[in-house]
Design a protein around this motif. Structure first.
Motif, mmCIF file in Angstrom:
data_model
loop_
_atom_site.group_PDB
_atom_site.id
_atom_site.type_symbol
_atom_site.label_atom_id
_atom_site.label_comp_id
_atom_site.label_asym_id
_atom_site.label_seq_id
_atom_site.Cartn_x
_atom_site.Cartn_y
_atom_site.Cartn_z
ATOM 1 N N UNK A 236 23.931 43.411 59.502
ATOM 2 C CA UNK A 236 24.002 43.876 58.112
ATOM 3 C C UNK A 236 24.623 42.811 57.214
ATOM 4 N N UNK A 237 24.135 42.719 55.977
ATOM 5 C CA UNK A 237 24.745 41.778 55.036
ATOM 6 C C UNK A 237 26.074 42.322 54.535
ATOM 7 N N UNK A 238 26.870 41.435 53.966
ATOM 8 C CA UNK A 238 28.189 41.836 53.465
ATOM 9 C C UNK A 238 28.124 42.284 52.011
ATOM 10 N N UNK A 239 26.908 42.448 51.490
ATOM 11 C CA UNK A 239 26.772 42.847 50.091
ATOM 12 C C UNK A 239 27.235 44.276 49.887
ATOM 13 N N UNK A 240 27.701 44.577 48.702
ATOM 14 C CA UNK A 240 28.124 45.925 48.369
ATOM 15 C C UNK A 240 27.189 46.454 47.283
ATOM 16 N N UNK A 241 26.994 47.789 47.237
ATOM 17 C CA UNK A 241 26.036 48.340 46.280
ATOM 18 C C UNK A 241 26.405 48.043 44.824
ATOM 19 N N UNK A 242 27.674 48.136 44.481
ATOM 20 C CA UNK A 242 28.113 47.941 43.101
ATOM 21 C C UNK A 242 29.467 47.239 43.083
ATOM 22 N N UNK A 243 29.682 46.430 42.073
ATOM 23 C CA UNK A 243 31.028 45.929 41.813
ATOM 24 C C UNK A 243 31.632 46.828 40.737
ATOM 25 N N UNK A 244 32.748 47.445 41.052
ATOM 26 C CA UNK A 244 33.358 48.396 40.126
ATOM 27 C C UNK A 244 33.973 47.698 38.923
ATOM 28 N N UNK A 245 34.193 48.456 37.842
ATOM 29 C CA UNK A 245 34.764 47.850 36.634
ATOM 30 C C UNK A 245 36.167 47.285 36.856
ATOM 31 N N UNK A 246 36.966 47.930 37.696
ATOM 32 C CA UNK A 246 38.306 47.399 37.946
ATOM 33 C C UNK A 246 38.215 46.019 38.595
ATOM 34 N N UNK A 247 37.279 45.861 39.524
ATOM 35 C CA UNK A 247 37.113 44.557 40.181
ATOM 36 C C UNK A 247 36.689 43.511 39.158
ATOM 37 N N UNK A 248 35.802 43.891 38.236
ATOM 38 C CA UNK A 248 35.381 42.946 37.202
ATOM 39 C C UNK A 248 36.557 42.588 36.299
ATOM 40 N N UNK A 249 37.375 43.566 35.979
ATOM 41 C CA UNK A 249 38.548 43.304 35.146
ATOM 42 C C UNK A 249 39.506 42.340 35.834
ATOM 43 N N UNK A 250 39.706 42.537 37.136
ATOM 44 C CA UNK A 250 40.596 41.623 37.859
ATOM 45 C C UNK A 250 40.018 40.210 37.882
ATOM 46 N N UNK A 251 38.685 40.145 38.056
ATOM 47 C CA UNK A 251 38.044 38.815 38.123
ATOM 48 C C UNK A 251 38.193 38.053 36.813
ATOM 49 N N UNK A 252 38.045 38.773 35.697
ATOM 50 C CA UNK A 252 38.091 38.078 34.402
ATOM 51 C C UNK A 252 39.504 38.037 33.827
ATOM 52 N N UNK A 253 40.374 38.895 34.336
ATOM 53 C CA UNK A 253 41.718 38.974 33.774
ATOM 54 C C UNK A 253 41.762 39.726 32.451
ATOM 55 N N UNK A 254 40.651 40.355 32.070
ATOM 56 C CA UNK A 254 40.597 41.094 30.800
ATOM 57 C C UNK A 254 40.163 42.538 31.052
ATOM 58 N N UNK A 255 40.943 43.478 30.573
ATOM 59 C CA UNK A 255 40.500 44.870 30.720
ATOM 60 C C UNK A 255 39.352 45.189 29.762
ATOM 61 N N UNK A 256 38.465 46.056 30.203
ATOM 62 C CA UNK A 256 37.410 46.531 29.293
ATOM 63 C C UNK A 256 38.020 47.449 28.231
ATOM 64 N N UNK A 257 37.479 47.388 27.020
ATOM 65 C CA UNK A 257 37.933 48.325 25.983
ATOM 66 C C UNK A 257 37.021 49.552 25.903
ATOM 67 N N UNK A 258 35.802 49.405 26.402
ATOM 68 C CA UNK A 258 34.880 50.548 26.439
ATOM 69 C C UNK A 258 34.195 50.550 27.798
ATOM 70 N N UNK A 259 34.348 51.665 28.513
ATOM 71 C CA UNK A 259 33.858 51.762 29.892
ATOM 72 C C UNK A 259 32.549 52.546 29.869
#
Lengths: 367, 367
Positions: free
Chosen positions: A13-36
């Motif tokens: 099986x590949x190590x891919x995941x179905x979705x990257x969650x918004x919290x993970x994206x926020x951590x990656x960019x260092x910026x919280x979303x203002x509209x989810x």
């Protein structure tokens, strides 16, 4: 000193995941979303009675939840006019789809879905070694007739159909779906994912005998009921099929507060009506914002709207990226030509206002 | 009109469930239990801060939980002095055991455990087609040396060991367990279930390099942290093994309130100390009550005590039935000779008082 020996399937099986969650994206960019607005969550939230019920249940969290979710199944049975034995409560539709695939799909077994439909279903099928056949969308909708023709040819273990569809928001009438059951080959089960059906026009919910062994219906408290973080979904189907989940499911897998919250949420249909109204207003707002920017919103029977960005997937991805850079979390279809769109979840006026301010800037930057 | 085609494995599985929950028993008898001492739940409850955190998180339940449980994993990593990549958070140890078995055990694969150890582990092994070998307990404890000898002979995919043991409450020193790793054959993974280790004497927790690929450690917020109904467990192990769970797990399976509650519970180690004190007092109370009735309580490193009823399994079952008839929920080991015991969970004075009143009546009735 060697590690564990994985099964050949797990190793492959590949190590891919179905979705990257918004919290993970926020951590990656260092910026919280203002509209989810990307995960089709209901920013309108759950019934205040559901919140109260969960809070009241918090001190009892030392107890395991009822392994049979008896009271919730009883209430759901009354609501849907079926019996308790036609209903299984589980850890969201994601969890239920995993169990269903495990019950039916082994290595090399054929499964049919639409190309671009729910990735987590595909993830489960791959995870149990199934072979996915994917049919293209037709006119931005899952191709019901095409799926039935392919099913007759392939005789898959499962056919997945979401109605309304995610990510496009398109829908079929419940009558058409009920009629399609007669076109299924022997031994093929229709997985009818109605996660968004509470938002759809009258007549979208398919009516058929709940004991029909050819179909299983998936429903959730994550969308219209506004409880995505609670993880409560339910399946409805023939008693024998439902009872077979008991062979494999995580019997004590349900969160006790979630059980209490879902019970209270189901009882507060007034709130559901209110949410329906808010979602309808938000769909109109998104449609208007799109039009104001020269874009076309597709008709939607769900709590999100696919907005055609007018060019190809690369362009839509750039629009999505521009929105993300301005703190607005949205998602988009994975597969052409649907990936010409971005998918915007409905939300209150504040979120719509943020979207209406950001979108012209993003499009202007891209010009 | 036929039903779905199940996999041969699913079709072959029995409809038995690992445990019948107390709510189900209450519904069957029509009588609620007055003392819930059968599921090793912590009647002392969670930290007040955990309850507050869950309540505070309730209005945000419209959001999916963080699919990576990032903050909780970060806190657990700091607590255990490992890295976040050594930790997986999942839906209780039950859920994590299911994922682990799925990753490693295919049809016909050998798995080793003790006869009478955790039934839900066995349920998962059977559920994925594994072949269970069971070694008898020795002196009411899981036979660590015997298991290692059998493992060398059988070369199983997994060896299950709970320390402290459930249902007997016996335990091995952490040093003995760490030393046993060197006796494992290549490719055999030790599943070290430490669900109850917070209650055990200093030195029971095994110390070894977390990146050792021969072992995975299971921990939970269900027992000492008093959050059984939240469904939060975690696995610690080598990064590669931990990352492989991402191939199959239900990524969005965690309840958002539960994540918040576990984070707050972990931070409140003072409450954990208080619970440890209460559990120790209750173990003494159970031991005294047993002695007052001519029965022998076994030493326990967990939040329950196995009480030797002095005869065979039939007698112990009668004692258990008598207690149930008086509203006291307890459980008992499944396998002789351990089934001469009943297993009583620790609890506050009220529950101990109810037990001390009921037990003499039950024994008198049986004479």
């Amino acid at each position: 000193m060697t590690g564990p020996r994985y099964t050949p399937l797990a190793a492959s099986l590949p190590a891919t995941v179905p979705f990257v969650g918004p919290e993970a994206q926020e951590r990656d960019t260092g910026r919280p979303f203002v509209a989810r607005l990307g995960a089709n969550e209901s920013i309108f939230g759950p019934s205040a009675k559901a919140i109260a019920a969960m809070r009241d249940a918090a001190p009892d969290i030392w107890k395991y939840g009822d392994s049979k979710s008896h009271d919730l199944r009883e209430a759901l049975a009354a609501f849907h006019r079926v019996t308790r034995d036609n209903i299984l409560v589980g850890e969201g539709i994601d969890g239920l789809l995993g169990y269903l695939v495990r019950l039916t799909v082994g290595a090399g077994d054929t499964v049919l879905t639409s190309d671009g439909a729910y990735p987590t279903f595909n993830y489960h099928v791959a995870g149990f070694g199934g072979v996915l056949h994917k049919l293209p969308y037709r006119d931005d909708a899952e191709d019901l007739d095409g799926l039935m023709e392919e099913a007759a040819r392939l005789r898959p273990k499962l056919v997945y159909l979401s109605n309304p569809d995610n990510p496009m928001g398109s829908w079929h009438s419940g009558d058409r779906i009920a009629a399609a059951l007669d076109r299924l080959p022997d031994g093929t089960l229709l997985v009818l994912d109605e996660a968004y059906v509470e938002f759809a026009p009258e007549g979208t919910e398919a009516r058929y005998d709940v004991d029909d062994p050819r179909v299983i219906r998936m429903r959730t408290f994550s969308k219209a009921y506004g409880m995505a973080g609670a993880r409560v979904g339910y399946a409805m189907g023939a008693k024998e099929l439902i009872s077979n989940f008991d062979k494999i499911r995580n019997h004590f897998g349900m969160n006790r507060m979630a059980q209490a919250g879902a019970l209270a949420a189901l009882a507060d249909q007034d709130w559901l009506d209110e949410v329906r109204g808010k979602v309808a207003a938000s769909r109109e707002a998104i449609t208007r914002i799109a039009a104001d920017n020269g874009l076309t919103a597709l008709p939607s029977a769900a709590n999100f709207v696919a907005v055609d960005c007018g060019r190809d997937g690369r362009h839509a991805r750039a629009v999505l990226g521009g929105l993300a850079a301005r703190g607005i979390f949205v998602r988009m279809p994975f597969v052409p030509p649907q990936d010409r769109c971005i998918r915007i979840s409905c939300g209150p006026e504040r979120e719509m206002e943020l979207l209406s301010r950001a979108l012209p800037e993003v499009l202007s930057d891209l010009r």
